[in-house]
Design a protein around this motif. Structure first.
Motif, mmCIF file in Angstrom:
data_model
loop_
_atom_site.group_PDB
_atom_site.id
_atom_site.type_symbol
_atom_site.label_atom_id
_atom_site.label_comp_id
_atom_site.label_asym_id
_atom_site.label_seq_id
_atom_site.Cartn_x
_atom_site.Cartn_y
_atom_site.Cartn_z
ATOM 1 N N GLY A 154 43.588 28.055 56.787
ATOM 2 C CA GLY A 154 43.195 27.668 55.445
ATOM 3 C C GLY A 154 42.316 28.537 54.304
ATOM 4 N N GLY A 155 40.723 28.384 55.250
ATOM 5 C CA GLY A 155 40.045 28.366 54.866
ATOM 6 C C GLY A 155 39.370 30.036 55.163
ATOM 7 N N GLN A 156 40.279 30.739 55.692
ATOM 8 C CA GLN A 156 40.315 31.894 55.577
ATOM 9 C C GLN A 156 41.371 32.750 54.389
ATOM 10 O OE1 GLN A 156 41.121 32.433 59.643
ATOM 11 N NE2 GLN A 156 39.069 33.061 60.429
ATOM 12 N N GLN A 157 42.756 31.625 54.504
ATOM 13 C CA GLN A 157 42.905 32.168 53.860
ATOM 14 C C GLN A 157 43.026 32.214 52.513
ATOM 15 O OE1 GLN A 157 47.351 31.433 53.928
ATOM 16 N NE2 GLN A 157 48.039 31.310 56.225
ATOM 17 N N GLN A 158 42.323 30.940 52.062
ATOM 18 C CA GLN A 158 41.966 31.676 50.493
ATOM 19 C C GLN A 158 40.616 32.419 50.176
ATOM 20 O OE1 GLN A 158 42.544 30.508 48.198
ATOM 21 N NE2 GLN A 158 41.981 28.066 47.658
ATOM 22 N N ARG A 159 39.819 32.902 51.581
ATOM 23 C CA ARG A 159 38.976 33.572 51.334
ATOM 24 C C ARG A 159 39.652 35.211 51.291
ATOM 25 N NH1 ARG A 159 34.735 33.668 55.894
ATOM 26 N NH2 ARG A 159 36.509 32.066 56.031
ATOM 27 N N ILE A 160 41.354 35.329 51.341
ATOM 28 C CA ILE A 160 41.340 36.511 51.106
ATOM 29 C C ILE A 160 42.246 36.830 50.068
ATOM 30 C CG2 ILE A 160 43.522 37.716 52.076
ATOM 31 C CD1 ILE A 160 41.783 37.632 54.499
ATOM 32 N N CYS A 161 42.446 35.752 49.905
ATOM 33 C CA CYS A 161 43.007 35.266 48.285
ATOM 34 C C CYS A 161 41.715 35.603 46.666
ATOM 35 C CB CYS A 161 43.842 34.301 47.967
ATOM 36 S SG CYS A 161 44.999 33.184 48.337
ATOM 37 N N ILE A 162 41.146 35.230 47.152
ATOM 38 C CA ILE A 162 39.507 35.895 46.769
ATOM 39 C C ILE A 162 39.786 37.113 46.313
ATOM 40 C CG2 ILE A 162 37.317 35.516 46.554
ATOM 41 C CD1 ILE A 162 36.959 32.502 47.006
ATOM 42 N N ALA A 163 39.327 38.190 48.027
ATOM 43 C CA ALA A 163 39.874 39.532 48.366
ATOM 44 C C ALA A 163 40.558 39.931 47.338
ATOM 45 C CB ALA A 163 39.154 39.763 49.925
#
Ligand SMILES: Nc1ncnc2c1ncn2[C@@H]1O[C@H](COP(=O)(O)OP(=O)(O)OP(=O)(O)O)[C@@H](O)[C@H]1O
Ligand SMILES: [Mg+2]
Length: 269
Positions: A168-177
């Motif tokens: 989940g945390g990685q996915q959220q940073r991908i959303c930021i990317a």
């Protein structure tokens, strides 16, 4: 709306001068969902290269306000807006190029909303939609966006695998990317860490602090510690009004309004 001038808001909120330019100037903003008014005469200045936090109890209008900044409410039937929102001195409700506006003002939501495709394709999606085809250029923008979102090292060896396989945390940073890949000036975040564990939350918070040198960030949060840790300015919303808006340190150490104090000390909300 020039630099360093004190502005007395119509709701008597005095905003301290900032060394940073005004990026978003909101004046007398009302918003109605049909007959129901959700925002009341909001006026505030949001400064460039700062993190501005929006806090307040559930239903007070934080998300509604955030969505006015890139005209996301336009997608909801029956929404009526009065007042002005100036971004870079241009009234965003008078300019009709909403696509351009949403490129300039990116958004990250509470729940990571990645597409069921690879990590690479998620980040390249926006630039491709804008017509970028050159493989080298796309590679560059994907890499720089993932680096900008502090997740490159974690995913560089699996760019072609599904983004939905990440935590989940990685996915959220991908959303930021994905937001960064559009080269926005402003990034709006609506409770971006509320679905994350404490460690992922800290990572995203560190990222936000780093990002402010390149972007203007407006973040909605229910987490008081988070607002205190990462924001420069804080606006306290209650029942569709901004009750108090000031430097975060002042809001949390000596709020001027009793209602702000009650909220930040957990007496209601
Ligand atoms: N699409 C909509 N249609 C009608 N009313 C809406 C709509 N979206 C929000 N509202 C109403 O507007 C008010 C503000 O809602 P909003 O979602 O902005 O609050 P919020 O501060 O973000 O709350 P939360 O902290 O729970 O996310 C609420 O009374 C809500 O019911
Ligand atoms: Mg909300």
């Amino acid at each position: 709306m020039s630099k360093g001038i004190k502005v007395r808001m119509n709701n008597s909120t005095l905003v301290e001068p900032s060394n940073n330019e005004v990026k978003i100037g909101v004046r007398n903003l009302d918003l109605f969902y049909g007959e129901k008014q959700a925002l009341y005469s909001i006026s505030l200045d949001i400064h460039e290269n700062e993190v501005t936090a929006l806090i307040g109890p559930s239903g007070c209008g934080k998300s509604t306000f955030l969505r006015t900044l890139n005209r996301m409410n336009d997608l909801i039937d029956g929404v009526k807006i009065n007042g002005n929102i100036m971004i870079d001195h241009e009234d965003i409700y008078k300019t009709t190029d909403v696509i351009k506006l949403r490129t300039k003002v990116g958004m990250v939501f509470q729940k990571a909303n990645l597409f069921p495709m690879s990590i690479y394709d998620n980040v390249a999606y926006g630039p491709r939609m804008q017509g970028m085809k050159n493989k080298k250029e796309l590679n560059e923008i994907v890499e720089s966006s993932l680096r900008g979102a502090a997740i490159w090292d974690e995913v560089k060896d699996r760019l072609k695998t599904s983004a939905l396989g990440l935590s989940g945390g990685q996915q959220q940073r991908i959303c930021i990317a994905r937001a960064i890949a559009m080269k926005p000036d402003i990034i709006l975040m609506d409770e971006p860490t509320s679905a994350l564990d404490p460690i992922s939350t800290l990572k995203v918070e560190e990222l936000i602090e780093k990002m402010k040198k390149d972007y203007t960030i407006v973040i909605v949060t229910h987490n008081m510690q988070q607002a205190a840790r990462i924001s420069d300015k804080t606006a306290f919303f209650l029942s569709g009004e901004v009750i108090e808006y000031d430097e975060t340190s002042k809001i949390f150490s000596m709020p001027k309004d009793q209602r702000t104090e009650d909220y930040i000390t957990g007496r209601f909300g």
